[in-house]
Design an enzyme around this catalytic site. Structure first.
Site, PDB file in Angstrom:
ATOM      1  CG  HIS A  24      15.028  56.467  31.915  1.00  0.00           C
ATOM      2  ND1 HIS A  24      15.467  55.561  32.826  1.00  0.00           N
ATOM      3  CD2 HIS A  24      15.518  56.072  30.725  1.00  0.00           C
ATOM      4  CE1 HIS A  24      16.213  54.651  32.216  1.00  0.00           C
ATOM      5  NE2 HIS A  24      16.260  54.944  30.939  1.00  0.00           N
ATOM      6  CG  HIS A  78      20.418  51.073  22.471  1.00  0.00           C
ATOM      7  ND1 HIS A  78      19.140  50.598  22.471  1.00  0.00           N
ATOM      8  CD2 HIS A  78      20.603  51.652  23.696  1.00  0.00           C
ATOM      9  CE1 HIS A  78      18.576  50.885  23.633  1.00  0.00           C
ATOM     10  NE2 HIS A  78      19.435  51.527  24.381  1.00  0.00           N
ATOM     11  CD  GLU A  80      16.907  54.115  26.636  1.00  0.00           C
ATOM     12  OE1 GLU A  80      17.611  53.099  26.787  1.00  0.00           O
ATOM     13  OE2 GLU A  80      16.171  54.575  27.543  1.00  0.00           O
ATOM     14  CG  ASP A  82      20.626  57.122  26.220  1.00  0.00           C
ATOM     15  OD1 ASP A  82      19.816  56.474  25.524  1.00  0.00           O
ATOM     16  OD2 ASP A  82      21.334  56.576  27.082  1.00  0.00           O
ATOM     17  CG  HIS A 145      18.520  48.237  27.941  1.00  0.00           C
ATOM     18  ND1 HIS A 145      17.529  48.989  28.557  1.00  0.00           N
ATOM     19  CD2 HIS A 145      19.255  49.123  27.231  1.00  0.00           C
ATOM     20  CE1 HIS A 145      17.689  50.262  28.254  1.00  0.00           C
ATOM     21  NE2 HIS A 145      18.735  50.368  27.447  1.00  0.00           N
ATOM     22  CE1 TYR A 191      23.761  52.714  32.164  1.00  0.00           C
ATOM     23  CE2 TYR A 191      23.688  50.407  31.541  1.00  0.00           C
ATOM     24  CZ  TYR A 191      23.449  51.731  31.250  1.00  0.00           C
ATOM     25  OH  TYR A 191      22.887  52.069  30.052  1.00  0.00           O
TER      26      TYR A 191
END
Ligand code: FEO
Length: 394
Positions: A24, A78, A80, A82, A145, A191
């Site tokens: 992304h 999490h 997200e 991925d 995050h 990162y």
């Protein structure tokens, strides 16, 4: 990939994405990994999954350890995609009724990504879940995050499954930090600079809380890259330093150019900075990915941004970078704008406005030169570099 037993009865069943080069908008020059962990106890738990297109590969990895249908529960640290994209495939294979543990916000987010009919078990911060001989503790890490982010801590083994935190986008033959050594640190830094910098204050609080709680770690297992088992103190120290936004005697001169005039200015400014004892780097935005530039910004005390004026505006690559950097909120920086122009020359003012909005300590006025810099113009650029160096030393 063969699953790797990282501790007795605990396996990394994740996958390597060797070929991804753009995550992304973040350049992943050496690919990445999606780590997922299988804890085989009286109750068998899968912690996180992988990107959707790798779900079958992960299930094949699991099948080398146990029949995937024996998995009793899944933990999603999490949402997200991925890490959650493989959930539909995994739950379809192991049984849609299997409990799915996640944070309260995770349940909400997962429902908005997938299907509301899964057997969600939202957990509270600090809640424990016994697997038999082992216990999982869930630690909410909201906004690290994503709003749903949490860590899972295996207290008997002192293993932290830290989701994205402490991760690196890196795919290589190594599984542990001691196998790669210091070569992993630039990946960890990149990162942090590109994913976590915006949440630096929260990261610092979390580190303090972890110290207060007296949590000990034999291993920290992020969902990307290598696992930390030898240099745990080193990555924790680096996260402290990056979260405090500590900078070095370092200046970045970030620019784009149309006919090399702004480039000449950038290089002369770098010469002025270097002469004054500053570690200075020019970074051409047409040739350097924004995420690599941002990595260098992380520990740079001064950030100078240069652009020609194009159609009364900042050059598009420079606008792109300013937008990106603004979102990540670097703090405690000296800023300065410069650029060559033809007739109207708005770019330097527009850049200064942006740097001001980011609360940088601005060197004013910025430096504008018309058309091609002559020897006097280049000398003015070197002076400008010395002026920034003086502000850095003050
Ligand atoms: Fe690696 Fe926030 O996902």
């Amino acid at each position: 990939m063969r699953p790797i037993e990282i501790a007795d009865g605990i396996y990394d069943v994740g996958v390597k994405d060797w070929n991804i080069r753009d995550f992304h908008g973040y350049s992943t020059h050496q690919g990445t990994t999606y780590n997922a962990f299988l804890v085989v106890d009286e109750t068998i738990a899968l912690i996180d999954t992988v990107k959707k297109e790798f779900a079958d590969q992960m299930l094949a990895n699991i099948a080398q350890v146990i029949d995937p249908r024996k998995i009793d529960l899944v933990v999603s640290n999490h949402t997200e995609m991925d890490h959650s994209g493989g959930l539909p495939r995994v739950l379809h294979r192991i049984g849609e009724d299997k409990p799915l543990y996640c944070s309260q916000m995770g349940a909400k987010n997962l429902k908005q990504h997938f299907f509301p009919s899964w057997n969600y078990h939202p957990v509270a911060n600090g809640e424990e879940l016994s697997l038999g001989r082992r216990t999982l503790t869930f630690l909410e890490t909201r906004m690290l995050h994503w709003p749903d982010s949490m860590f899972t801590y295996l207290k008997e083994d002192k293993i932290l499954f830290s989701s994205d935190a402490f991760g690196q986008h890196y795919a290589g033959p190594e599984k542990f930090d001691d196998e790669i050594g210091d070569r992993i640190m630039p990946h960890a830094k990149k990162y942090f600079a590109n994913i976590l910098l915006l949440y630096a204050a929260k990261t610092l609080k979390l580190l303090e809380k972890v110290t207060e709680m007296g949590l000990e770690f034999n291993m920290i297992c992020p969902d990307h890259g290598v696992l930390w088992r030898r240099d745990i103190a080193k990555i924790l120290e680096a996260y402290g330093r990056w979260s405090r936004q500590e900078t070095k005697n370092k200046a970045l001169v970030i620019y784009d150019t149309m006919w090399h005039s702004t480039q000449q200015m950038a290089e002369a400014i770098v010469a002025g900075l270097a002469e004054a004892g500053v570690y200075a780097l020019p970074m051409d935005l047409r040739r350097t990915d924004r995420s690599d530039v941002m990595t260098e910004v992380l520990d740079a005390r001064a950030v100078l941004v240069g652009s020609p004026t194009l159609n009364n505006q900042v050059f598009p690559t420079v606008s792109d970078f300013l937008t990106y950097m603004k979102g990540l909120k670097p703090k405690n920086r000296i800023g300065a704008a410069f650029g060559s122009y033809g007739w109207s020359g708005e770019a330097v003012r527009l850049i200064s406005d942006e740097l001001n909005a980011m609360k940088f300590d601005l060197i004013e006025p910025g430096l504008r030169l018309q058309y091609v810099p002559d020897p006097g113009g280049l000398a003015a650029c070197e002076d400008f570099g010395r002026k920034v160096a003086a502000a850095m030393a003050a």
